[in-house]
Every structure is written in C-alpha cells, then in structure tokens.
Design a protein around this motif. Sequence first.
Motif, mmCIF file in Angstrom:
data_model
loop_
_atom_site.group_PDB
_atom_site.id
_atom_site.type_symbol
_atom_site.label_atom_id
_atom_site.label_comp_id
_atom_site.label_asym_id
_atom_site.label_seq_id
_atom_site.Cartn_x
_atom_site.Cartn_y
_atom_site.Cartn_z
ATOM 1 N N SER A 210 65.538 59.277 4.759
ATOM 2 C CA SER A 210 66.614 59.575 5.696
ATOM 3 C C SER A 210 67.567 58.384 5.805
ATOM 4 C CB SER A 210 65.963 59.923 7.032
ATOM 5 O OG SER A 210 66.850 59.799 8.057
ATOM 6 N N CYS A 211 68.317 58.130 4.739
ATOM 7 C CA CYS A 211 69.368 57.104 4.753
ATOM 8 C C CYS A 211 70.254 57.338 3.528
ATOM 9 C CB CYS A 211 68.784 55.689 4.750
ATOM 10 S SG CYS A 211 68.040 55.188 3.201
ATOM 11 N N LYS A 212 71.299 56.524 3.382
ATOM 12 C CA LYS A 212 72.260 56.760 2.292
ATOM 13 C C LYS A 212 71.670 56.499 0.907
ATOM 14 C CE LYS A 212 76.579 55.931 4.717
ATOM 15 N NZ LYS A 212 77.517 54.853 5.035
ATOM 16 N N SER A 213 70.659 55.627 0.838
ATOM 17 C CA SER A 213 70.073 55.284 -0.467
ATOM 18 C C SER A 213 69.089 56.364 -0.898
ATOM 19 C CB SER A 213 69.345 53.946 -0.376
ATOM 20 O OG SER A 213 70.237 52.924 -0.103
ATOM 21 N N LYS A 214 69.631 57.462 -1.373
ATOM 22 C CA LYS A 214 68.759 58.605 -1.702
ATOM 23 C C LYS A 214 68.104 58.473 -3.071
ATOM 24 C CE LYS A 214 69.762 61.614 1.725
ATOM 25 N NZ LYS A 214 68.906 61.326 2.864
ATOM 26 N N HIS A 215 68.733 57.692 -3.956
ATOM 27 C CA HIS A 215 68.306 57.635 -5.360
ATOM 28 C C HIS A 215 68.143 56.180 -5.766
ATOM 29 C CE1 HIS A 215 68.704 58.239 -9.789
ATOM 30 N NE2 HIS A 215 68.143 59.415 -9.512
ATOM 31 N N ILE A 216 67.290 55.944 -6.768
ATOM 32 C CA ILE A 216 67.036 54.565 -7.213
ATOM 33 C C ILE A 216 68.347 53.866 -7.621
ATOM 34 C CG2 ILE A 216 66.451 55.260 -9.627
ATOM 35 C CD1 ILE A 216 64.516 52.564 -7.707
ATOM 36 N N SER A 217 69.322 54.647 -8.109
ATOM 37 C CA SER A 217 70.612 54.046 -8.502
ATOM 38 C C SER A 217 71.412 53.589 -7.277
ATOM 39 C CB SER A 217 71.423 55.048 -9.329
ATOM 40 O OG SER A 217 71.544 56.256 -8.606
ATOM 41 N N ASP A 218 71.031 54.046 -6.069
ATOM 42 C CA ASP A 218 71.725 53.626 -4.825
ATOM 43 C C ASP A 218 70.825 52.736 -3.977
ATOM 44 O OD1 ASP A 218 73.758 55.518 -5.404
ATOM 45 O OD2 ASP A 218 72.473 57.090 -4.549
ATOM 46 N N PHE A 219 69.793 52.159 -4.569
ATOM 47 C CA PHE A 219 68.815 51.372 -3.798
ATOM 48 C C PHE A 219 69.523 50.257 -3.039
ATOM 49 C CE2 PHE A 219 65.574 48.304 -2.881
ATOM 50 C CZ PHE A 219 64.372 49.000 -2.809
ATOM 51 N N ASP A 220 69.353 50.230 -1.754
ATOM 52 C CA ASP A 220 69.946 49.181 -0.935
ATOM 53 C C ASP A 220 68.897 48.768 0.102
ATOM 54 O OD1 ASP A 220 72.827 47.998 0.106
ATOM 55 O OD2 ASP A 220 71.397 48.384 1.731
ATOM 56 N N ARG A 221 68.460 47.529 -0.029
ATOM 57 C CA ARG A 221 67.340 47.048 0.792
ATOM 58 C C ARG A 221 67.613 47.227 2.288
ATOM 59 N NH1 ARG A 221 65.828 40.677 1.097
ATOM 60 N NH2 ARG A 221 64.037 40.841 2.487
ATOM 61 N N LYS A 222 68.845 46.869 2.695
ATOM 62 C CA LYS A 222 69.193 46.922 4.119
ATOM 63 C C LYS A 222 69.132 48.354 4.646
ATOM 64 C CE LYS A 222 72.474 44.502 6.934
ATOM 65 N NZ LYS A 222 73.839 44.022 6.964
ATOM 66 N N ASN A 223 69.784 49.244 3.881
ATOM 67 C CA ASN A 223 69.758 50.675 4.243
ATOM 68 C C ASN A 223 68.338 51.177 4.417
ATOM 69 O OD1 ASN A 223 72.225 51.817 4.413
ATOM 70 N ND2 ASN A 223 72.442 52.221 2.230
ATOM 71 N N LEU A 224 67.524 50.871 3.423
ATOM 72 C CA LEU A 224 66.150 51.403 3.408
ATOM 73 C C LEU A 224 65.301 50.777 4.507
ATOM 74 C CD1 LEU A 224 65.815 51.595 -0.444
ATOM 75 C CD2 LEU A 224 65.566 53.551 1.101
ATOM 76 N N ASN A 225 65.495 49.488 4.754
ATOM 77 C CA ASN A 225 64.714 48.839 5.812
ATOM 78 C C ASN A 225 65.102 49.336 7.200
ATOM 79 O OD1 ASN A 225 62.932 47.289 4.375
ATOM 80 N ND2 ASN A 225 64.240 45.469 4.335
ATOM 81 N N ASN A 226 66.319 49.834 7.328
ATOM 82 C CA ASN A 226 66.776 50.312 8.643
ATOM 83 C C ASN A 226 66.532 51.797 8.876
ATOM 84 O OD1 ASN A 226 67.655 47.905 9.672
ATOM 85 N ND2 ASN A 226 69.635 48.042 8.627
ATOM 86 N N ARG A 227 65.995 52.476 7.873
ATOM 87 C CA ARG A 227 65.864 53.933 8.019
ATOM 88 C C ARG A 227 64.725 54.295 8.966
ATOM 89 N NH1 ARG A 227 62.133 52.836 4.185
ATOM 90 N NH2 ARG A 227 60.522 54.409 3.822
#
Length: 349
Positions: free
Chosen positions: A308-325
């Motif tokens: 549940s964040c903008k980084s849906k795919h490995i090509s959009d991996f964003d540590r900050k996004n994922l850590n905040n989800r």
Amino acid sequence: MKSLNAQHHILANAHQQVDIIEHGETGDFALVPFQQKLEQSDLYPLKPREIEILQVNIGKMCNQTCRHCHVDAGPDRKEIMTIETMQECMNVLRNNPQLTTVDITGGAPELNPNFRWFVEEIAKLNRHIIVRCNLTIILANKKYYDLPEFYKQYNVEVVSSLPFYTADRTDRQRGNGVFDDSIRALQMLNKAGYGNEGTGLMLNLVYNPAGAFLPPSQQSLEKEYKQALKQKFEIQFNNLYVITNMPISRYLDYLLASSNYEAYMEKLVHAYNPVAAANVMCRSTISVGWDGYLYDCDFNQMLELNVSCKSKHISDFDRKNLNNREIIVGQHCYGCTAGFGSSCGGTVA
Ligand code: SF4
Ligand code: SF4
C-alpha cells in the motif's frame, strides 16, 4: 496432483480466496478482526521497522505438488521471473545497502534457468543469500547433482522443508518417495560440509504440522529431529524452524474440505500473542513476486495484496516510500501471531 490453478479451483482466484478467509465459506463466519487485535496491542496500523531482507520468488514452477503449499506451486505452473526482473532486483540491491539478505524462493527456485546467474551476481555484492531448496530437486536431474557444491561456493544458507523425520508423515504431505530423496539430498549437503560444525555452512530444516493443529515448541522438536536424523541417517543440521500452517491456498483447501477451517481459525485467534505480533516478518522484509510486483510478505503475495504505497514494483523501489507504508493485514495474519509466532525463520516470540 494438479495445482489449484490447473484445476480452475475457486481458491485459485485470489479475490475469492480473501473473501473466504475473511468471512468463511458461507459468508457468515465472523471472528475478532485481526486489525482489532493489533489495535489492542497498540500495533495498528502495522508499520515496517527497516527493510533488511529482500525475499524474491523467482517462479511458481516446482517438481513437487505438496498438499499444504501456500504458493500453489507444481510442475504445471509456468510463471518464472525473467532475467530483466532479476536485473531490476540487482539494481535495488546495489542502491540499498541496508538490504543485507536476499531470500530466494519459489516453487523450486533452481528450476529458473537464470537461478545460478542470480546467485552469483548477488554474491558479488556481498549479501547473505538464503535459498529455499526443497531437497528433492538436487536428485531430480543430473544437472542438479552439483547444487550442494554450488551453494557451498557462494556460502548460501540452505533452508529446506522436512515435515517430519519419518517417511510416512513426510510423504503424506509432500508426495511418495519425497522422504527418501530428501534424506539422500541432506546426506549430499552434509558431505559438502553443510550442517557440520565449524564450516559456517548453514543448513536449516523446516517443520510444519500435518493437520489442523498448532506446532509444538521449536526447542524440543529440534532436539528430537537432531537425535532421530543423526541416529538413523547420520544427518546433521543447524536449526529447526517450526512454522504454523497459514490458512491460505492449498492448506485452506484442506481445511475447508476437511471441515476444519472454522475450528482452526478459532485456535489461531485464541493463541494470538502480542509479542509475536510485534515481531512479524513483514516489518523487516519485502517480498518480490515473479513478475516484479512488491508485497508485504510471501502470503500477501499469494493473495495478490500489493503493498500500500507508490512503490508497487521492483522498478519503483523507494526505501522511504516502503518504510512509511502501512502493512496490509487480514484474518490470515493470525497464522503469524499464534503461540510463539511464525515466520520464514521459525518462531518470533
Ligand atoms: S516444494 Fe515447496 S514450493 Fe514446491 S510444492 Fe512443495 S511446498 Fe510448494
Ligand atoms: S501474513 Fe504477512 S502481512 Fe500478515 S502478519 Fe504475517 S507476514 Fe505480516
């Protein structure tokens, strides 16, 4: 045995599966929502700590069709990660040194034609590599006989399922002849140095219950396994991971077909442990699907519950996004929080 997918089974549809998990087969089964339990434990919304493990499912194809498989893997599954997606995983690893471990899973990951390349590339980045090897793949074809030596070369940690130290219980869950082949494969791994003291080559086994019950204590069962495997087969290993069967996919099929679903879920809810909930593996892991999509864990992956964040795919991996989800939870999560808890690395509490 065919996969649920090949049978066009209702549980092969992830949305219908989620619906059954949440509300039961008749739609009127209601237990305390998992979210509510987390709220009471001051854990909702469930947030990641720091992602340290990249768990990559490189394909659903497998040489086995085990009864309890949560991936619904088997020889009839054709989904395989491409080398391009593996390269995207490599880019993420290069840019994210906090990802210290890569956990490669499947299906039988060794069936992906680019499996060895992937391991070699990850090893160049000096990351800890785990391979979830089903053991029988080592004997499935001559070209896999050297897998123990290959794993040794890259200091891969091998994690393998062995539902019990006797043939009848193992074969009932994993197929005829699986126990004998698993024993031979374990002996080959031991010969390469795996599980032997002082080599640093880690060989960990996984136990999961044969029926609709919770697993026993990890510590006592590990002792029992070690004694039995040493005495009967001269086999050594490092740790036994005791895991709880997740009420999804083929295990869910078993629960429903044997009319055990409701009683099993009640057992899981009753055994909810807030300490296990605080330590669930999705707080430190990201799971990558064969097509590169990202999930909170392997189970959410199989239920097609994307992060549940903008980084849906490995090509959009964003540590900050994922850590905040916020981690997506559901009734299946009770499988991770019952008793001593359960994860890909065994108990958590
Ligand atoms: S070996 Fe593992 S991936 Fe393959 S069918 Fe069995 S449980 Fe599933
Ligand atoms: S099922 Fe997945 S999301 Fe739910 S608690 Fe377990 S690891 Fe976390």
